[in-house]
Design a protein around this motif. Structure first.
Motif, PDB file in Angstrom:
ATOM      1  N   VAL A   1      48.969  33.752  36.956  1.00 13.99           N
ATOM      2  CA  VAL A   1      49.492  33.868  38.321  1.00 13.99           C
ATOM      3  C   VAL A   1      50.986  34.171  38.316  1.00 13.99           C
ATOM      4  O   VAL A   1      51.468  35.013  39.088  1.00 13.99           O
TER       5      VAL A   1
ATOM      6  N   SER B   1      55.724  28.726  46.161  1.00 13.51           N
ATOM      7  CA  SER B   1      55.488  28.607  44.717  1.00 13.51           C
ATOM      8  C   SER B   1      55.048  27.185  44.389  1.00 13.51           C
ATOM      9  O   SER B   1      54.082  26.965  43.646  1.00 13.51           O
TER      10      SER B   1
ATOM     11  N   ARG C   1      55.917  37.292  47.612  1.00 18.97           N
ATOM     12  CA  ARG C   1      56.344  38.009  46.400  1.00 18.97           C
ATOM     13  C   ARG C   1      56.699  39.469  46.702  1.00 18.97           C
ATOM     14  O   ARG C   1      57.407  40.107  45.919  1.00 18.97           O
ATOM     15  N   SER C   2      56.194  39.993  47.804  1.00 25.65           N
ATOM     16  CA  SER C   2      56.442  41.401  48.131  1.00 25.65           C
ATOM     17  C   SER C   2      57.753  41.607  48.877  1.00 25.65           C
ATOM     18  O   SER C   2      58.114  42.740  49.195  1.00 25.65           O
TER      19      SER C   2
ATOM     20  N   TYR D   1      54.955  38.129  38.588  1.00 27.38           N
ATOM     21  CA  TYR D   1      56.083  37.970  39.503  1.00 27.38           C
ATOM     22  C   TYR D   1      57.292  37.311  38.832  1.00 27.38           C
ATOM     23  O   TYR D   1      58.290  37.042  39.503  1.00 27.38           O
TER      24      TYR D   1
ATOM     25  N   ILE E   1      47.207  31.640  48.551  1.00 27.89           N
ATOM     26  CA  ILE E   1      47.282  32.817  47.677  1.00 27.89           C
ATOM     27  C   ILE E   1      47.771  34.026  48.471  1.00 27.89           C
ATOM     28  O   ILE E   1      48.625  34.793  48.005  1.00 27.89           O
ATOM     29  N   VAL E   2      47.225  34.205  49.678  1.00 20.21           N
ATOM     30  CA  VAL E   2      47.653  35.320  50.526  1.00 20.21           C
ATOM     31  C   VAL E   2      49.142  35.189  50.858  1.00 20.21           C
ATOM     32  O   VAL E   2      49.908  36.165  50.761  1.00 20.21           O
TER      33      VAL E   2
ATOM     34  N   LYS F   1      60.245  31.832  49.740  1.00 23.05           N
ATOM     35  CA  LYS F   1      59.524  32.032  48.485  1.00 23.05           C
ATOM     36  C   LYS F   1      59.288  30.721  47.733  1.00 23.05           C
ATOM     37  O   LYS F   1      58.171  30.432  47.297  1.00 23.05           O
TER      38      LYS F   1
ATOM     39  N   TYR G   1      51.430  33.539  49.224  1.00 21.17           N
ATOM     40  CA  TYR G   1      52.205  33.719  47.987  1.00 21.17           C
ATOM     41  C   TYR G   1      52.399  35.191  47.670  1.00 21.17           C
ATOM     42  O   TYR G   1      53.516  35.637  47.363  1.00 21.17           O
ATOM     43  N   ARG G   2      51.333  35.948  47.763  1.00 20.06           N
ATOM     44  CA  ARG G   2      51.425  37.377  47.475  1.00 20.06           C
ATOM     45  C   ARG G   2      52.355  38.082  48.468  1.00 20.06           C
ATOM     46  O   ARG G   2      53.109  38.983  48.093  1.00 20.06           O
ATOM     47  N   LYS G   3      52.293  37.672  49.729  1.00 19.53           N
ATOM     48  CA  LYS G   3      53.162  38.280  50.728  1.00 19.53           C
ATOM     49  C   LYS G   3      54.627  37.921  50.484  1.00 19.53           C
ATOM     50  O   LYS G   3      55.519  38.760  50.651  1.00 19.53           O
TER      51      LYS G   3
END
Length: 252
Positions: A195, A147, A129-130, A199, A122-123, A143, A125-127
């Motif tokens: 989720v 996913s 996405r940024s 994004y 999750i961490v 990326k 993935y969020r990074k």
């Protein structure tokens, strides 16, 4: 320079460790039990058909691309891998730990480790996405792999929970196994949307489509699970297609 680039080698080392442990789990196998044999021993109404696990080949292939990507010349000016390196190493440790615990039938502990692996993904993935204005390399090799990886581990965590409950003969608060399977398929569908939507990620829900079809086919004799699995897969496929056809902030 070597010190600054050491994260690349740590990523490579631990990824190779994951591949070795996965290979041993099949060839030895670890604990004297194959992964499929253990899955059959604790078979639940959320256990997918065996072919579904072939998605690991695609995940590891894309992760290999992620490992190679920072070694390419010309990527140093946009070092999008370094910030997630420590989390990737942790995910590899938890991946290997899960396999050992699962193969040696420490099922409850394997769930705890899978939850830790889920958190690291999750961490990551969020990074990913940024990343702003991602290059083609970042889209396909940074990326996209996560996913798929997060999507599959999200599904696997739901299945692992059901295995732990089956092993401990949980009574389901009086509800039938099929009712709980339907509930969890609905929860999984909602999770896929929650989720991915912020994004505009069309790949994450497609993993649930793959898994839900496999679950439906494995349990075609259980009408409610079969129908719910196919309907949920169909809805998520339409949702993913809608994400593809509507404007989005970033690809994948």
């Amino acid at each position: 320079m070597i010190r600054n680039n050491s994260y690349k080698w740590w990523n490579l080392l631990f990824f190779l460790g994951v591949l070795v442990v996965n290979t041993l789990s099949v060839t030895l196998p670890l604990g004297g039990n194959s992964t499929s044999e253990i899955s059959d021993r604790y078979h639940t109404l959320l256990t997918p058909a065996g072919y579904a696990f072939s998605i690991w080949s695609l995940i590891y292939l894309l992760l290999a691309g992620f490992i190679v990507y920072p070694f390419r010349q010309g990527t140093s000016s946009r070092d999008s891998v370094r910030p997630i390196s420590i989390w990737f190493v942790l995910s590899c440790i938890f991946n290997m730990g899960w396999l050992f615990l699962w193969q040696y039938l420490y099922i409850e502990l394997s769930l705890a480790v899978m939850l830790l692996m889920l958190i690291t993904l999750i961490v990551i993935y969020r990074k990913t996405r940024s990343i702003t204005s991602p290059t083609p390399g970042e889209q396909w090799l940074v990326k996209l792999p996560f996913s798929l990886y997060l999507g599959w581990i999200s599904v696997a965590t739901i299945v692992n929970v059901s295995v732990v409950l089956e092993k401990n003969q949980w009574d389901g608060f009086g509800l039938s196994d099929s009712t709980w399977a339907v509930i969890m398929l609905c929860v999984g569908t909602l999770l896929a949307v929650i989720v991915s939507f912020p994004y505009r990620d069309r790949i994450y829900p497609l993993v649930f489509v793959w898994a839900f079809i496999a679950i439906a086919l494995e349990h075609k004799d259980t009408g409610s699970v079969f129908i719910t699995g196919l309907v949920a897969a169909g809805l998520l496929l339409l949702y993913s297609t809608w994400l593809l056809l509507t404007p989005r902030r970033s690809k994948f």
